[in-house]
Write an enzyme that holds these catalytic residues in place. Structure first.
Site, PDB file in Angstrom:
ATOM      1  N   ARG A   1     -14.725  -6.316   1.710  1.00 54.14           N
ATOM      2  CA  ARG A   1     -13.910  -5.911   2.874  1.00 54.14           C
ATOM      3  C   ARG A   1     -13.177  -4.580   2.591  1.00 54.14           C
ATOM      4  O   ARG A   1     -12.600  -4.379   1.541  1.00 54.14           O
ATOM      5  CB  ARG A   1     -12.888  -7.008   3.173  1.00 54.14           C
ATOM      6  CG  ARG A   1     -11.892  -6.686   4.311  1.00 54.14           C
ATOM      7  CD  ARG A   1     -10.603  -6.118   3.787  1.00 54.14           C
ATOM      8  NE  ARG A   1      -9.613  -5.903   4.856  1.00 54.14           N
ATOM      9  CZ  ARG A   1      -8.506  -5.171   4.714  1.00 54.14           C
ATOM     10  NH1 ARG A   1      -8.242  -4.585   3.576  1.00 54.14           N
ATOM     11  NH2 ARG A   1      -7.671  -5.031   5.708  1.00 54.14           N
ATOM     12  N   GLY A  12     -10.271  -1.945   4.369  1.00 55.67           N
ATOM     13  CA  GLY A  12      -9.289  -1.762   5.438  1.00 55.67           C
ATOM     14  C   GLY A  12      -9.287  -0.310   5.889  1.00 55.67           C
ATOM     15  O   GLY A  12     -10.277   0.417   5.734  1.00 55.67           O
ATOM     16  N   ASP A  13      -8.154   0.096   6.400  1.00 56.69           N
ATOM     17  CA  ASP A  13      -8.016   1.470   6.905  1.00 56.69           C
ATOM     18  C   ASP A  13      -7.758   2.503   5.812  1.00 56.69           C
ATOM     19  O   ASP A  13      -8.027   3.690   5.984  1.00 56.69           O
ATOM     20  CB  ASP A  13      -6.825   1.528   7.885  1.00 56.69           C
ATOM     21  CG  ASP A  13      -5.523   1.111   7.186  1.00 56.69           C
ATOM     22  OD1 ASP A  13      -5.538   0.103   6.438  1.00 56.69           O
ATOM     23  OD2 ASP A  13      -4.496   1.797   7.360  1.00 56.69           O
ATOM     24  N   THR A  39       0.841  -1.206   0.000  1.00 54.14           N
ATOM     25  CA  THR A  39       0.000   0.000   0.000  1.00 54.14           C
ATOM     26  C   THR A  39       0.871   1.250   0.000  1.00 54.14           C
ATOM     27  O   THR A  39       1.842   1.315   0.745  1.00 54.14           O
ATOM     28  CB  THR A  39      -0.842   0.041   1.293  1.00 54.14           C
ATOM     29  OG1 THR A  39      -1.806  -0.991   1.209  1.00 54.14           O
ATOM     30  CG2 THR A  39      -1.550   1.372   1.491  1.00 54.14           C
ATOM     31  N   GLY A  92      -5.127  -3.340   8.206  1.00 51.06           N
ATOM     32  CA  GLY A  92      -6.043  -2.220   8.342  1.00 51.06           C
ATOM     33  C   GLY A  92      -7.027  -2.335   9.486  1.00 51.06           C
ATOM     34  O   GLY A  92      -7.368  -1.334  10.129  1.00 51.06           O
ATOM     35  N   THR A 131       0.237   1.800   7.075  1.00 46.26           N
ATOM     36  CA  THR A 131       0.234   0.614   6.221  1.00 46.26           C
ATOM     37  C   THR A 131       0.233  -0.608   7.124  1.00 46.26           C
ATOM     38  O   THR A 131       0.624  -0.531   8.281  1.00 46.26           O
ATOM     39  CB  THR A 131       1.447   0.618   5.251  1.00 46.26           C
ATOM     40  OG1 THR A 131       1.389  -0.547   4.425  1.00 46.26           O
ATOM     41  CG2 THR A 131       2.772   0.655   5.973  1.00 46.26           C
ATOM     42  N   GLY A 132      -0.226  -1.734   6.572  1.00 40.91           N
ATOM     43  CA  GLY A 132      -0.290  -2.933   7.384  1.00 40.91           C
ATOM     44  C   GLY A 132      -1.726  -3.375   7.580  1.00 40.91           C
ATOM     45  O   GLY A 132      -2.608  -3.005   6.795  1.00 40.91           O
TER      46      GLY A 132
HETATM   47  C1  SD4 Z   1      -5.442  -2.619   4.256  1.00 42.81           C
HETATM   48  N1  SD4 Z   1      -3.736  -1.203   5.146  1.00 42.81           N
HETATM   49  O1  SD4 Z   1      -6.256  -2.727   3.345  1.00 42.81           O
HETATM   50  C2  SD4 Z   1      -4.129  -1.925   3.971  1.00 42.81           C
HETATM   51  C3  SD4 Z   1      -3.135  -2.934   3.520  1.00 42.81           C
HETATM   52  C4  SD4 Z   1      -1.721  -2.499   3.495  1.00 42.81           C
HETATM   53  O2  SD4 Z   1       0.445  -2.821   2.920  1.00 42.81           O
HETATM   54  O3  SD4 Z   1      -1.336  -1.465   3.990  1.00 42.81           O
HETATM   55  N2  SD4 Z   1      -0.839  -3.233   2.952  1.00 42.81           N
HETATM   56  O4  SD4 Z   1      -5.627  -3.097   5.372  1.00 42.81           O
END
Ligand code: SD4
Length: 344
Positions: A232, A234-235, A204, A258, A255-256
């Site tokens: 779905r 995410g954040d 991301t 979410g 990132t990560g």
């Molecule tokens: C999510 N935060 O959809 C995003 C995914 C992401 O590196 O950051 N991936 O949850």
């Protein structure tokens, strides 16, 4: 089982509101006091920053820079951004993005299909509608009305391959995003992580910039978690979670995983901590500690990272695990910086 000592070490920070921590500059932070500056997540950020810099270096607005910057990543072949990314578990690529400027204007699209540049649609939502967020069919309909071409519904060759691999097991479980695994040598020492099966599991792009006039803006764009449940989110498209900008204080992106960023209103939390006087890296660290506190032992299985900039151009990041890096560009600096992390 998580190593108990590591866990206690990690959580020991969670309660402290130590004023001492406020002005301590930890490693991995950059105290530039110099702008313009643009920072963005992961190694794709290096290329995205170049495009942002084209605008910032000419005295342009941070908002234009953060849009143009992440459009580069949306056009690249990437596991987790743009139409070339991995699909949901039903085989469709669905994209999320948001953008925010120095006046607290913001726009967002989510669950958007067949549109190449969701970040630009998010900007149109911000500028041309009375709303902040459009999703799914409605977002697509708006994009088409605004002249964005409807692309073919097809998977990129690499996404097709990854999807076929995933279908072999079709394991439905919350996606393990960004958990540290083998580093890929081809991508340098701070490369995004690969899963043990050789596939990329994140990338991301979140970008925040401070322009020559001292104004902040940010953007964030993603396909979300690979092979996610259909629908779905995410954040990343959620203002306050994946991105937050307060032109008086600073800006942050995440990132990560979410779900866990949303749980603590991550980016907003980081900006509020900066308002209290914490430097960006310390603010990011305290938000990470909050996630660890609410997740307990399960925190060992997830990756989350925050990346922030203050109004005066200080920069910092923090992650749960090793492996997160961010790209920075200023007039005399262009590099990928490894983030500090909690789980040692
Ligand atoms: C999510 N935060 O959809 C995003 C995914 C992401 O590196 O950051 N991936 O949850």
């Amino acid at each position: 089982m998580i190593n108990r000592r590591k866990f206690l070490q990690a959580t020991a920070f969670t309660g402290f509101g130590s004023v001492l921590a406020k002005k301590v500059m930890a490693s991995g932070a950059v105290n530039l006091k110099d702008y313009p500056v643009v920072i963005s997540t992961w190694d794709a950020g290096l290329r995205a920053n170049k495009a942002a810099w084209e605008i910032l270096s000419k005295g342009g607005r941070a908002l234009d820079a953060v849009e143009k910057g992440v459009m580069v990543t949306e056009s690249e072949q990437n596991c987790c951004v743009g139409l070339g990314a991995n699909p949901d578990r039903d085989g469709f690529v669905t994209l999320d993005a948001c953008i925010m400027d120095e006046f607290a204007n913001c726009g967002s699209v989510a669950f958007l299909e067949r549109i190449k540049h969701p970040i630009s649609v998010a900007r149109r939502v911000m500028e041309k509608t009375p709303h902040v967020m459009l999703v799914g069919e409605g977002a697509q309909q708006f994009a088409v009305t605004e002249g964005f071409p409807l692309e073919k519904q097809e998977l990129s060759p690499s996404a097709q391959k990854s999807y076929e691999n995933w279908l072999k097991k079709s394991e439905y479980k919350p996606p393990a995003i960004n958990v540290e695994s083998k580093q890929n040598k081809d991508h340098g020492p701070f490369a995004p992580n690969k899963l043990e099966n050789g596939e990329w599991n994140h990338d991301t792009i979140g970008m925040v910039a401070l322009d020559a006039n001292g104004n902040l803006s940010g953007s964030c764009t993603t396909s979300g978690a690979g092979f996610k449940m259909r629908g779905r989110l995410g954040d990343s498209p959620i203002i306050g979670a994946g991105l937050f900008v307060d032109n008086e204080v600073g800006a942050c992106t995440a990132t990560g995983q979410g779900e866990d960023v949303i749980r603590v209103a991550g980016s907003h939390t980081v900006v509020e901590l900066m308002r209290q006087g914490f430097l960006p890296e310390i603010a990011c660290k305290k938000a990470i500690e909050r996630i660890i506190k609410v997740k307990g032992e399960k925190a060992k299985d997830i990756q989350v990272a925050f990346l922030a900039i203050s109004k005066s151009g200080e920069v910092g990041a923090y992650a749960i695990h090793k492996g997160f890096s961010y790209a920075i560009k200023t007039k005399d600096k262009e590099e990928l910086i490894p983030s500090n992390y909690i789980m040692r």
